[in-house]
Design a protein around this motif. Sequence first.
Motif, short mmCIF file in Angstrom:
data_model
loop_
_atom_site.label_atom_id
_atom_site.label_comp_id
_atom_site.label_asym_id
_atom_site.label_seq_id
_atom_site.Cartn_x
_atom_site.Cartn_y
_atom_site.Cartn_z
N MET A 1 -14.60 -4.09 -41.54
CA MET A 1 -13.20 -3.70 -41.61
C MET A 1 -12.75 -3.28 -40.22
N ASN A 2 -11.64 -3.77 -39.78
CA ASN A 2 -11.06 -3.38 -38.51
C ASN A 2 -9.77 -2.63 -38.76
N GLY A 3 -9.43 -1.75 -37.85
CA GLY A 3 -8.19 -1.02 -37.96
C GLY A 3 -7.16 -1.60 -37.01
N THR A 4 -5.98 -1.06 -37.07
CA THR A 4 -4.90 -1.46 -36.18
C THR A 4 -4.49 -0.26 -35.36
N LEU A 5 -4.34 -0.45 -34.06
CA LEU A 5 -3.96 0.62 -33.17
C LEU A 5 -2.44 0.67 -33.01
N THR A 6 -1.91 1.90 -32.99
CA THR A 6 -0.48 2.10 -32.75
C THR A 6 -0.32 3.29 -31.82
N GLY A 7 0.88 3.50 -31.34
CA GLY A 7 1.16 4.64 -30.49
C GLY A 7 0.89 5.97 -31.18
N ASP A 8 0.91 5.99 -32.51
CA ASP A 8 0.63 7.21 -33.26
C ASP A 8 -0.83 7.64 -33.14
N ASP A 9 -1.69 6.76 -32.62
CA ASP A 9 -3.11 7.09 -32.49
C ASP A 9 -3.43 7.89 -31.23
N VAL A 10 -2.46 8.02 -30.32
CA VAL A 10 -2.68 8.82 -29.11
C VAL A 10 -3.03 10.24 -29.51
N GLU B 1 -11.46 7.31 -15.41
CA GLU B 1 -12.65 7.61 -16.21
C GLU B 1 -12.56 7.08 -17.65
N ASP B 2 -11.38 6.65 -18.06
CA ASP B 2 -11.19 6.15 -19.42
C ASP B 2 -11.91 4.82 -19.62
N TYR B 3 -12.31 4.57 -20.84
CA TYR B 3 -12.89 3.27 -21.18
C TYR B 3 -12.03 2.62 -22.26
N VAL B 4 -12.17 1.31 -22.40
CA VAL B 4 -11.30 0.53 -23.30
C VAL B 4 -12.00 0.28 -24.63
N VAL B 5 -11.25 0.48 -25.70
CA VAL B 5 -11.69 0.14 -27.06
C VAL B 5 -10.67 -0.85 -27.60
N THR B 6 -11.15 -1.95 -28.17
CA THR B 6 -10.26 -2.95 -28.76
C THR B 6 -10.35 -2.88 -30.28
N GLU B 7 -9.34 -3.45 -30.93
CA GLU B 7 -9.31 -3.41 -32.40
C GLU B 7 -10.53 -4.06 -33.03
N SER B 8 -11.13 -5.04 -32.36
CA SER B 8 -12.32 -5.70 -32.91
C SER B 8 -13.53 -4.78 -32.95
N MET B 9 -13.48 -3.66 -32.22
CA MET B 9 -14.58 -2.68 -32.18
C MET B 9 -14.44 -1.60 -33.25
N ASP C 1 -7.99 6.41 -39.19
CA ASP C 1 -7.40 7.37 -40.13
C ASP C 1 -7.07 8.61 -39.32
N ASP C 2 -7.54 9.78 -39.75
CA ASP C 2 -7.33 11.00 -38.97
C ASP C 2 -8.11 10.95 -37.66
N GLU C 3 -9.17 10.16 -37.66
CA GLU C 3 -9.92 9.89 -36.43
C GLU C 3 -10.21 8.39 -36.40
#
Length: 79
Positions: A1-10, A57-65, A70-72
């Motif tokens: 199962m993959n999730g979808t990222l939105t600006g609300d996830d910041v 220092e940030d690293y990238v996470v993509t939706e395929s990962m 949810d809350d996290e």
Amino acid sequence: MNGTLTGDDVGKTVVDAAGKELGIVAKVDGNRAAVDPNPSVAEHVFASLGIEGEDEEDYVVTESMLESVDDEIVLQGTL
């Protein structure tokens, strides 16, 4: 199962499949998120206000990962 990222996830916490905390989402850009592994107090405050920021220092996470969003945000597997 993959999730979808939105600006609300910041500001959400990112964890691996074992529940180990990996950082917080600093910025979402399309299907990728910049994750800050060592957020300062100021970065936590900005993220909680929805203010995005990305640094070297940030690293990238993509939706395929993603396992779930949810809350996290839970990544597939462990690091």
